[in-house]
Design an enzyme around this catalytic site. Structure first.
Site, short mmCIF file in Angstrom:
data_model
loop_
_atom_site.label_atom_id
_atom_site.label_comp_id
_atom_site.label_asym_id
_atom_site.label_seq_id
_atom_site.Cartn_x
_atom_site.Cartn_y
_atom_site.Cartn_z
N PRO A 37 2.26 47.87 0.37
CA PRO A 37 2.18 46.46 -0.03
C PRO A 37 1.19 45.65 0.79
O PRO A 37 0.69 44.62 0.36
CB PRO A 37 3.62 45.95 0.15
CG PRO A 37 4.30 46.94 1.03
CD PRO A 37 3.62 48.24 0.82
N ASP A 40 9.79 39.73 10.47
CA ASP A 40 10.70 39.86 11.62
C ASP A 40 10.99 38.51 12.28
O ASP A 40 11.93 38.38 13.05
CB ASP A 40 10.08 40.83 12.65
CG ASP A 40 8.66 40.41 13.04
OD1 ASP A 40 7.72 41.02 12.52
OD2 ASP A 40 8.51 39.46 13.82
N GLU A 81 6.79 36.20 2.63
CA GLU A 81 7.13 37.58 3.00
C GLU A 81 7.55 38.31 1.72
O GLU A 81 8.41 37.83 0.98
CB GLU A 81 8.28 37.55 4.02
CG GLU A 81 9.03 38.86 4.20
CD GLU A 81 8.16 40.03 4.62
OE1 GLU A 81 7.48 39.92 5.65
OE2 GLU A 81 8.16 41.04 3.88
N ASP A 90 0.20 38.07 9.06
CA ASP A 90 0.95 38.97 9.95
C ASP A 90 1.48 40.12 9.11
O ASP A 90 2.67 40.23 8.82
CB ASP A 90 2.10 38.17 10.58
CG ASP A 90 3.02 39.04 11.43
OD1 ASP A 90 4.14 38.57 11.74
OD2 ASP A 90 2.63 40.18 11.76
N SER A 91 0.53 40.95 8.66
CA SER A 91 0.89 41.96 7.66
C SER A 91 1.04 43.34 8.29
O SER A 91 0.65 43.58 9.44
CB SER A 91 -0.22 42.04 6.60
OG SER A 91 -1.35 42.68 7.17
N THR A 92 1.57 44.25 7.49
CA THR A 92 1.57 45.66 7.86
C THR A 92 0.12 46.14 7.80
O THR A 92 -0.79 45.37 7.50
CB THR A 92 2.42 46.44 6.84
OG1 THR A 92 2.08 45.98 5.52
CG2 THR A 92 3.90 46.23 7.07
N ASP A 135 4.71 38.18 -2.93
CA ASP A 135 3.48 38.85 -2.47
C ASP A 135 2.52 37.78 -1.96
O ASP A 135 2.21 36.83 -2.68
CB ASP A 135 2.87 39.59 -3.67
CG ASP A 135 1.56 40.27 -3.33
OD1 ASP A 135 1.08 41.08 -4.14
OD2 ASP A 135 1.00 40.00 -2.24
N1 SAM Z 1 3.19 43.12 13.76
C1 SAM Z 1 3.09 44.03 12.64
C2 SAM Z 1 1.75 44.69 12.62
O1 SAM Z 1 0.87 44.23 13.35
O2 SAM Z 1 1.61 45.67 11.90
C3 SAM Z 1 3.43 43.31 11.39
C4 SAM Z 1 4.86 42.96 11.41
S1 SAM Z 1 5.55 42.17 10.01
C5 SAM Z 1 7.05 43.02 9.98
C6 SAM Z 1 4.65 42.81 8.62
C7 SAM Z 1 5.27 42.23 7.35
O3 SAM Z 1 4.30 42.19 6.30
C8 SAM Z 1 6.44 43.07 6.79
O4 SAM Z 1 7.63 42.31 6.88
C9 SAM Z 1 6.05 43.36 5.35
O5 SAM Z 1 7.15 43.32 4.46
C10 SAM Z 1 5.07 42.24 5.09
N2 SAM Z 1 4.15 42.46 3.96
C11 SAM Z 1 3.50 43.60 3.64
N3 SAM Z 1 2.75 43.42 2.53
C12 SAM Z 1 2.93 42.12 2.15
C13 SAM Z 1 2.42 41.31 1.09
N4 SAM Z 1 1.56 41.82 0.18
N5 SAM Z 1 2.81 40.01 1.01
C14 SAM Z 1 3.67 39.49 1.94
N6 SAM Z 1 4.20 40.20 2.97
C15 SAM Z 1 3.82 41.51 3.06
#
Ligand code: SAM
Length: 286
Positions: free
Chosen positions: A162, A85, A105, A155-157, A137
Site C-alpha cells: 500500500p 502508530d 492512515e 510517514d509511510s511504509t 489511502d
Molecule cells: N516509520 C516507518 C517507516 O519509516 O517505514 C513508518 C511507520 S507507519 C506505521 C507507516 C504507515 O503507513 C502504516 O501504518 C501503514 O498502514 C501506512 N500506509 C501505507 N500505505 C499507505 C497509504 N497508501 N495511505 C495511507 N497510509 C498508508
C-alpha cells in the site's frame, strides 16, 4: 522464545528475539506483528518490515516533525500521511501553534492495535481536539482534497504494497497542490546505502515541482543500512537558509523537550554524503 527476521532485503537483515508476541493479524491491507524485544522494547512490523520500536522511534518522529515545523515558523495546518502508530502525531501535537492536524492512515487496524500495544507512541495524542483522523489511502486523499496545509509529513511504509503509491509522481504533485504558500512536504525516503534508487527516483520527481528540494538525514538504528534520508520539498527556498539563531529562538520558544532534535542537528542534517549528492544530482525519472 522465537526470533523475528526482517525480510526487507534478501541476503542481509536484522533479527529480533521475540520475548513475547503481543499481537499478530492480517489486516485488510497488510500483515501486522507487535512483539517485545529485550533491547528495543515493543516493536511493530508490517509485511516483514520493521516499522517502529519504542527504543529509537524518537529520532525518526522528532526529525520528521520539528525540522519542517520549526523551519516554517508559522505552521497552523499539518497533514500526516500514514503514521498509524501515532508517534508522528505525538510530536506534531507538541507544537502549540499548530491549530489543525489531519492524519490519513489507510489501515485502521494499525491505529487500534498501536493505541493498545504501543501506547507510548501516541501518548494520548489520538484524543487531541485538533486531530481529524481519516482512514483512507493517502494518495486518494491528496488527489481529491480541497483543504490546504502548511506542512505535509509522509510517514509511510516502504514503497512496497500500500505504501508504493506514496512515492509516485502523482503523489508528490498532489501534495504540492495541497500546500499553502510557504508550505513544506517532508517524507520518509529510506536508507540511501541500501535504497539509493529510491532517493534518486524521489529527486527526479521533486525536481521542478518545488522551489527548493533536497534531503536531510538521521541514523535510526532499526532502519538498517546506515543513516536514512528524509525528502524535503518546499515552496520557499529561504527555509533552508535560516540562521542558526532563528532556529534556536524558535526551538526555545516552542518549549518542546527533545531527545534527538536540536537546531544544530537541524542544520547539519541537510549535509549529505558525496554518493548521495551525486545520486540526487543525476536523478532517474523512471
Ligand atoms: N516509520 C516507518 C517507516 O519509516 O517505514 C513508518 C511507520 S507507519 C506505521 C507507516 C504507515 O503507513 C502504516 O501504518 C501503514 O498502514 C501506512 N500506509 C501505507 N500505505 C499507505 C497509504 N497508501 N495511505 C495511507 N497510509 C498508508
Amino acid at each position: 522464545m522465537s526470533d523475528y527476521q526482517e525480510t526487507l532485503y534478501t541476503g542481509y537483515g536484522q533479527r529480533f528475539r521475540m520475548d513475547k508476541l503481543l499481537h499478530e493479524v492480517r489486516t485488510e491491507h497488510q500483515h501486522l506483528v507487535i512483539f517485545e524485544n529485550p533491547r528495543m522494547g515493543r516493536v511493530m512490523a508490517l509485511d516483514g518490515v520493521i516499522q517502529t520500536t519504542e527504543a529509537d522511534e524518537f529520532i525518526y518522529h522528532e526529525m520528521l516533525t520539528h525540522v519542517p515545523i520549526l523551519a516554517h515558523g508559522l505552521a497552523k495546518r499539518v497533514l500526516i500521511i500514514g503514521g498509524g502508530d501515532g508517534g508522528m502525531l505525538r510530536e506534531v501535537c507538541k507544537h502549540d501553534g499548530v491549530e489543525h492536524i489531519t492524519m490519513v492512515e489507510i489501515d485502521g487496524t494499525v491505529v487500534e492495535m498501536c493505541k493498545e500495544f504501543l501506547p507510548n507512541h501516541s501518548k494520548g495524542s489520538f484524543d487531541d481536539q485538533r486531530l481529524n483522523l481519516v482512514i483512507d489511502d493517502g494518495m486518494r486523499f491528496v488527489a481529491t482534497c480541497a483543504d490546504k496545509f502548511d506542512v505535509i509529513i509522509s510517514d509511510s511504509t516502504d514503497p512496497i504494497g500500500p505504501g508504493e503509491v506514496l512515492f509516485s509522481e502523482n503523489f508528490y504533485q498532489a501534495c504540492r497542490r495541497c500546500l499553502n504558500d510557504g508550505g513544506i512536504l517532508v517524507t520518509q525516503n529510506g536508507t540511501p546505502f541500501m535504497q539509493l534508487s529510491e532517493v534518486q527516483t524521489t529527486a527526479g520527481r521533486m525536481h521542478g515541482l518545488f522551489a527548493d528540494w533536497h534531503f536531510y538525514m538521521a541514523a535510526v538504528p532499526t532502519y538498517i543500512g546506515g543513516s536514512m534520508t528524509f525528502a524535503w520539498g518546499s515552496t520557499n527556498s529561504d527555509y533552508r537558509k535560516l540562521p542558526l539563531d532563528t532556529l534556536r529562538q524558535r526551538f526555545a520558544g516552542s518549549g518542546i523537550v527533545t531527545r534527538y532534535y536540536n537546531p544544530e542537528i537541524h542544520i547539519g542534517a541537510f549535509a549529505l554524503p558525496q554518493y548521495v549528492l551525486q545520486a540526487i544530482n543525476k536523478p532517474s525519472n523512471d
